[in-house]
Design an enzyme around this catalytic site. Structure first.
Site, PDB file in Angstrom:
ATOM      1  N   SER A 145      -6.661   4.625   5.519  1.00 49.14           N
ATOM      2  CA  SER A 145      -7.206   4.944   6.834  1.00 49.14           C
ATOM      3  C   SER A 145      -7.818   6.327   6.862  1.00 49.14           C
ATOM      4  CB  SER A 145      -6.080   4.952   7.871  1.00 49.14           C
ATOM      5  OG  SER A 145      -5.446   3.718   7.940  1.00 49.14           O
TER       6      SER A 145
ATOM      7  N   HIS B 280     -12.335  -0.654   3.991  1.00 49.51           N
ATOM      8  CA  HIS B 280     -11.429  -0.370   5.106  1.00 49.51           C
ATOM      9  C   HIS B 280     -11.480  -1.503   6.131  1.00 49.51           C
ATOM     10  CE1 HIS B 280     -10.103   2.396   8.605  1.00 49.51           C
ATOM     11  NE2 HIS B 280      -9.057   1.927   7.959  1.00 49.51           N
TER      12      HIS B 280
ATOM     13  N   GLU C 177     -15.434  -1.332   6.729  1.00 53.69           N
ATOM     14  CA  GLU C 177     -16.203  -0.152   6.314  1.00 53.69           C
ATOM     15  C   GLU C 177     -16.164  -0.089   4.786  1.00 53.69           C
ATOM     16  OE1 GLU C 177     -15.391   2.913  10.034  1.00 53.69           O
ATOM     17  OE2 GLU C 177     -13.876   2.790   8.466  1.00 53.69           O
TER      18      GLU C 177
ATOM     19  N   ASN D 243     -12.063   5.531  12.466  1.00 49.24           N
ATOM     20  CA  ASN D 243     -10.886   6.384  12.679  1.00 49.24           C
ATOM     21  C   ASN D 243     -11.248   7.820  13.039  1.00 49.24           C
ATOM     22  OD1 ASN D 243      -9.087   4.357  12.353  1.00 49.24           O
ATOM     23  ND2 ASN D 243      -8.570   4.823  10.231  1.00 49.24           N
TER      24      ASN D 243
HETATM   25  N1  CAA Z   1      -4.146 -13.837  13.690  1.00 46.20           N
HETATM   26  C1  CAA Z   1      -4.968 -14.807  14.127  1.00 46.20           C
HETATM   27  N2  CAA Z   1      -5.544 -14.781  15.340  1.00 46.20           N
HETATM   28  C2  CAA Z   1      -5.256 -13.746  16.142  1.00 46.20           C
HETATM   29  C3  CAA Z   1      -4.407 -12.696  15.757  1.00 46.20           C
HETATM   30  C4  CAA Z   1      -3.841 -12.774  14.466  1.00 46.20           C
HETATM   31  N3  CAA Z   1      -3.013 -11.827  13.989  1.00 46.20           N
HETATM   32  N4  CAA Z   1      -4.317 -11.804  16.754  1.00 46.20           N
HETATM   33  C5  CAA Z   1      -5.075 -12.269  17.735  1.00 46.20           C
HETATM   34  N5  CAA Z   1      -5.639 -13.443  17.383  1.00 46.20           N
HETATM   35  C6  CAA Z   1      -6.556 -14.260  18.161  1.00 46.20           C
HETATM   36  C7  CAA Z   1      -5.875 -15.153  19.165  1.00 46.20           C
HETATM   37  O1  CAA Z   1      -5.521 -16.407  18.601  1.00 46.20           O
HETATM   38  C8  CAA Z   1      -6.935 -15.297  20.236  1.00 46.20           C
HETATM   39  O2  CAA Z   1      -7.938 -16.212  19.841  1.00 46.20           O
HETATM   40  P1  CAA Z   1      -8.853 -17.002  20.926  1.00 46.20           P
HETATM   41  O3  CAA Z   1      -9.373 -15.985  21.888  1.00 46.20           O
HETATM   42  O4  CAA Z   1      -9.917 -17.630  20.103  1.00 46.20           O
HETATM   43  O5  CAA Z   1      -7.901 -17.959  21.545  1.00 46.20           O
HETATM   44  C9  CAA Z   1      -7.604 -13.936  20.243  1.00 46.20           C
HETATM   45  O6  CAA Z   1      -7.330 -13.355  18.958  1.00 46.20           O
HETATM   46  C10 CAA Z   1      -7.073 -13.065  21.313  1.00 46.20           C
HETATM   47  O7  CAA Z   1      -5.670 -12.897  21.124  1.00 46.20           O
HETATM   48  P2  CAA Z   1      -4.607 -12.755  22.303  1.00 46.20           P
HETATM   49  O8  CAA Z   1      -5.049 -13.590  23.473  1.00 46.20           O
HETATM   50  O9  CAA Z   1      -3.236 -12.960  21.768  1.00 46.20           O
HETATM   51  O10 CAA Z   1      -4.606 -11.236  22.684  1.00 46.20           O
HETATM   52  P3  CAA Z   1      -5.761 -10.297  23.106  1.00 46.20           P
HETATM   53  O11 CAA Z   1      -6.842 -10.978  23.849  1.00 46.20           O
HETATM   54  O12 CAA Z   1      -5.039  -9.165  23.753  1.00 46.20           O
HETATM   55  O13 CAA Z   1      -6.369  -9.783  21.713  1.00 46.20           O
HETATM   56  C11 CAA Z   1      -6.420  -8.193  19.992  1.00 46.20           C
HETATM   57  C12 CAA Z   1      -5.575  -9.213  20.740  1.00 46.20           C
HETATM   58  C13 CAA Z   1      -7.536  -8.908  19.217  1.00 46.20           C
HETATM   59  C14 CAA Z   1      -5.479  -7.496  19.031  1.00 46.20           C
HETATM   60  C15 CAA Z   1      -7.067  -7.198  21.023  1.00 46.20           C
HETATM   61  O14 CAA Z   1      -6.067  -6.726  21.903  1.00 46.20           O
HETATM   62  C16 CAA Z   1      -7.752  -6.040  20.366  1.00 46.20           C
HETATM   63  O15 CAA Z   1      -8.882  -6.138  19.925  1.00 46.20           O
HETATM   64  N6  CAA Z   1      -7.060  -4.861  20.347  1.00 46.20           N
HETATM   65  C17 CAA Z   1      -7.595  -3.657  19.727  1.00 46.20           C
HETATM   66  C18 CAA Z   1      -7.356  -3.711  18.243  1.00 46.20           C
HETATM   67  C19 CAA Z   1      -7.955  -2.529  17.549  1.00 46.20           C
HETATM   68  O16 CAA Z   1      -8.516  -1.612  18.126  1.00 46.20           O
HETATM   69  N7  CAA Z   1      -7.808  -2.550  16.219  1.00 46.20           N
HETATM   70  C20 CAA Z   1      -8.223  -1.463  15.384  1.00 46.20           C
HETATM   71  C21 CAA Z   1      -7.037  -0.555  15.117  1.00 46.20           C
HETATM   72  S1  CAA Z   1      -7.483   0.827  14.156  1.00 46.20           S
HETATM   73  C22 CAA Z   1      -7.444   0.251  12.593  1.00 46.20           C
HETATM   74  O17 CAA Z   1      -7.138  -0.875  12.294  1.00 46.20           O
HETATM   75  C23 CAA Z   1      -7.858   1.225  11.531  1.00 46.20           C
HETATM   76  C24 CAA Z   1      -6.822   2.103  10.958  1.00 46.20           C
HETATM   77  O18 CAA Z   1      -7.039   2.531   9.804  1.00 46.20           O
HETATM   78  C25 CAA Z   1      -5.614   2.537  11.667  1.00 46.20           C
HETATM   79  P1  NAD Z   2       2.854  -1.258   6.118  1.00 43.61           P
HETATM   80  O1  NAD Z   2       3.910  -0.225   6.182  1.00 43.61           O
HETATM   81  O2  NAD Z   2       2.858  -2.370   7.103  1.00 43.61           O
HETATM   82  O3  NAD Z   2       2.849  -1.944   4.641  1.00 43.61           O
HETATM   83  C1  NAD Z   2       2.834  -1.237   3.439  1.00 43.61           C
HETATM   84  C2  NAD Z   2       3.419  -2.143   2.368  1.00 43.61           C
HETATM   85  O4  NAD Z   2       3.183  -1.540   1.093  1.00 43.61           O
HETATM   86  C3  NAD Z   2       4.939  -2.346   2.513  1.00 43.61           C
HETATM   87  O5  NAD Z   2       5.220  -3.739   2.489  1.00 43.61           O
HETATM   88  C4  NAD Z   2       5.505  -1.628   1.278  1.00 43.61           C
HETATM   89  O6  NAD Z   2       6.667  -2.258   0.758  1.00 43.61           O
HETATM   90  C5  NAD Z   2       4.346  -1.757   0.309  1.00 43.61           C
HETATM   91  N1  NAD Z   2       4.343  -0.772  -0.774  1.00 43.61           N
HETATM   92  C6  NAD Z   2       4.576   0.558  -0.701  1.00 43.61           C
HETATM   93  N2  NAD Z   2       4.445   1.115  -1.919  1.00 43.61           N
HETATM   94  C7  NAD Z   2       4.096   0.121  -2.773  1.00 43.61           C
HETATM   95  C8  NAD Z   2       3.802   0.045  -4.172  1.00 43.61           C
HETATM   96  N3  NAD Z   2       3.837   1.141  -4.934  1.00 43.61           N
HETATM   97  N4  NAD Z   2       3.485  -1.159  -4.703  1.00 43.61           N
HETATM   98  C9  NAD Z   2       3.453  -2.277  -3.948  1.00 43.61           C
HETATM   99  N5  NAD Z   2       3.706  -2.270  -2.615  1.00 43.61           N
HETATM  100  C10 NAD Z   2       4.027  -1.088  -2.045  1.00 43.61           C
HETATM  101  O7  NAD Z   2       1.469  -0.471   6.140  1.00 43.61           O
HETATM  102  P2  NAD Z   2       0.030  -0.966   6.665  1.00 43.61           P
HETATM  103  O8  NAD Z   2      -0.076  -0.694   8.112  1.00 43.61           O
HETATM  104  O9  NAD Z   2      -0.235  -2.322   6.130  1.00 43.61           O
HETATM  105  O10 NAD Z   2      -0.912   0.097   5.944  1.00 43.61           O
HETATM  106  C11 NAD Z   2      -1.274  -0.042   4.579  1.00 43.61           C
HETATM  107  C12 NAD Z   2      -2.508   0.796   4.309  1.00 43.61           C
HETATM  108  O11 NAD Z   2      -3.586   0.347   5.143  1.00 43.61           O
HETATM  109  C13 NAD Z   2      -2.337   2.292   4.597  1.00 43.61           C
HETATM  110  O12 NAD Z   2      -3.119   3.024   3.690  1.00 43.61           O
HETATM  111  C14 NAD Z   2      -2.903   2.413   6.013  1.00 43.61           C
HETATM  112  O13 NAD Z   2      -3.356   3.703   6.310  1.00 43.61           O
HETATM  113  C15 NAD Z   2      -4.060   1.438   5.944  1.00 43.61           C
HETATM  114  N6  NAD Z   2      -4.496   0.876   7.235  1.00 43.61           N
HETATM  115  C16 NAD Z   2      -3.600   0.639   8.225  1.00 43.61           C
HETATM  116  C17 NAD Z   2      -4.050   0.089   9.414  1.00 43.61           C
HETATM  117  C18 NAD Z   2      -3.097  -0.211  10.533  1.00 43.61           C
HETATM  118  O14 NAD Z   2      -3.561  -0.442  11.670  1.00 43.61           O
HETATM  119  N7  NAD Z   2      -1.803  -0.258  10.320  1.00 43.61           N
HETATM  120  C19 NAD Z   2      -5.413  -0.242   9.588  1.00 43.61           C
HETATM  121  C20 NAD Z   2      -6.297   0.000   8.510  1.00 43.61           C
HETATM  122  C21 NAD Z   2      -5.831   0.579   7.340  1.00 43.61           C
END
Ligand code: CAA
Ligand code: NAD
Length: 350
Positions: A171, A194, A206, A244
């Site tokens: 991330s 990503h 990405e 991010n």
């Molecule tokens: N698997 C399969 N389908 C899924 C699912 C999953 N895990 N999660 C949701 N869905 C599907 C549902 O089946 C549903 O499908 P239909 O509309 O076709 O029936 C649809 O998605 C909507 O789901 P819900 O009705 O349960 O819930 P919702 O409308 O609140 O949507 C959500 C859920 C898609 C997660 C929505 O809330 C959302 O977009 N949230 C924001 C998520 C976001 O911003 N993600 C990025 C995080 S940052 C990141 O990932 C990067 C990082 O490095 C940290």
């Molecule tokens: P998580 O904690 O859900 O899962 C991580 C997994 O990696 C665990 O099951 C752990 O047992 C395993 N693990 C740790 N060290 C290991 C190794 N040496 N060999 C094999 N398995 C190992 O974490 P996550 O949320 O899935 O995040 C994983 C990566 O994806 C991170 O780099 C995170 O920044 C990135 N990411 C996270 C998100 C998010 O929304 N959570 C979104 C995009 C990217």
């Protein structure tokens, strides 16, 4: 072994494809067109066998969408318990997919056959080296820690065929720093890929290339992204890439607002959903991403992030630190800012 990918030119991203783009196009349109062109320009054999290391929230999602698209996938984690958790994430998500596909019945014969077919392409493994040695692409989705990721790739570099592509789903960490644990030849085969959470639902990937990443590798990653039904965008190796870099400071500002007592977390969430059209409020999203993952991201940027080091925007939050200390990590642990006890990691909050 499966494909021959030659280490190509190392021209910077913007320069590599822009000649094919009409002069009238805006920069954004140019980027979109250049990605489109890149997908077709490649001579690389399609990727059919991949290994995903880490079967948590993200790894399990990547395994799922790849297997759904017909790829053969190793899902690798450290122990049986983690692998079982990953398998559970996939099967409960596939049930949602199957329910929609087969008219609301997730338990019927058609739904079961569909889930079994997808799962027949997934092999569970605790041996990342063996999995990498049999794969054209290794996707790393383990804990957000530079040294841990480097140690993994250092080992895999020795085990995998020379042509195998390595990507990290990090991330926030610099792809170049992770890649530096591998030899010079592998660094041409190294990029960022990503994905977003929840992977089955979020369309974006990405693709991050370093100055060493070859054109052929970039093209192969664009092609595999499209094959698994996602939309690729390109970004340089800059902290947070695109999403991010914008999203994490926004979540940190929400934390500060609540820490100052300006508003409650519930009202902040309601405000951003109803006033800004976001699908989740920032606290719901923090719980969704994982509080530990968010803390790893911001701590890393505050200490080392290029252009972000020491910036108050990504400085520590006492509220976040306290919850992580208490192991309240969000949905995945059953509690974070909200409680999810008894409703499952992918279900609503209480
Ligand atoms: N698997 C399969 N389908 C899924 C699912 C999953 N895990 N999660 C949701 N869905 C599907 C549902 O089946 C549903 O499908 P239909 O509309 O076709 O029936 C649809 O998605 C909507 O789901 P819900 O009705 O349960 O819930 P919702 O409308 O609140 O949507 C959500 C859920 C898609 C997660 C929505 O809330 C959302 O977009 N949230 C924001 C998520 C976001 O911003 N993600 C990025 C995080 S940052 C990141 O990932 C990067 C990082 O490095 C940290
Ligand atoms: P998580 O904690 O859900 O899962 C991580 C997994 O990696 C665990 O099951 C752990 O047992 C395993 N693990 C740790 N060290 C290991 C190794 N040496 N060999 C094999 N398995 C190992 O974490 P996550 O949320 O899935 O995040 C994983 C990566 O994806 C991170 O780099 C995170 O920044 C990135 N990411 C996270 C998100 C998010 O929304 N959570 C979104 C995009 C990217």
């Amino acid at each position: 072994m499966f494909t021959t990918i030659l280490a190509g030119r190392t021209a910077p991203l913007a320069a590599t494809r822009s000649r094919a783009v009409p002069r009238v196009a805006t920069r954004a349109a140019q980027a979109a067109i250049s990605l489109h062109v890149a997908g077709y320009a490649s001579q690389v054999k399609p990727i059919e066998r991949i290994a995903v290391v880490g079967s948590g929230l993200m790894g399990a999602g990547v395994v799922q969408v790849a297997a759904q698209a017909g790829l053969h996938v190793y899902m690798v984690d450290l122990n049986d318990e983690s692998l079982r958790k990953g398998e559970k994430i996939i099967t409960s998500s596939l049930k949602r997919v199957a329910k929609k596909k087969f008219g609301g019945d997730a338990e019927g014969a058609d739904a079961r056959a569909y889930i079994d077919d997808v799962m027949s392409r997934v092999k569970l493994s605790k041996d990342s080296a063996a999995a990498a040695s049999d794969s054209q692409l290794v996707v790393e989705a383990i804990v957000e820690n530079l040294q841990t990721k480097q140690a993994l790739f250092r080992g895999l570099d020795k085990a995998a065929p020379a042509e195998t592509i390595f990507v990290s789903n990090t991330s926030s960490l610099p792809i170049g720093d992770i890649a530096s644990a591998t030899g010079a030849a592998r660094q041409a085969q190294f990029a960022g890929m990503h994905f977003f959470n929840p992977v089955p639902q979020m369309k974006l990937v990405e693709i991050i290339r370093t100055p060493q990443t070859s054109d052929a590798v970039f093209d192969a990653l664009v092609a595999v992204t499209k094959k698994i039904g996602k939309v690729p965008v390109a970004c340089k190796d800059t902290p947070g890439f695109i999403v991010n870099r914008l999203l994490v400071p926004y979540m940190m500002e929400a934390l500060r607002l609540v820490e100052r007592g300006d508003a409650s977390k519930e009202d902040v969430d309601t405000a951003m959903k109803l006033g800004a059209g976001y699908p989740m409020g920032p606290f719901e999203l923090l719980d969704y991403v994982g509080l530990d993952t968010t803390k790893y991201i911001t701590d890393g940027w505050y200490q080392f992030g290029k252009g972000l080091k020491g910036d108050k925007l990504v400085g520590p939050s006492s509220l976040l630190d306290k919850l992580v200390e208490e192991k309240k990590l969000g949905r995945k642990s059953g509690e974070g800012f909200y409680s999810y006890q008894g409703v499952g990691a992918d279900k609503g909050k209480r």
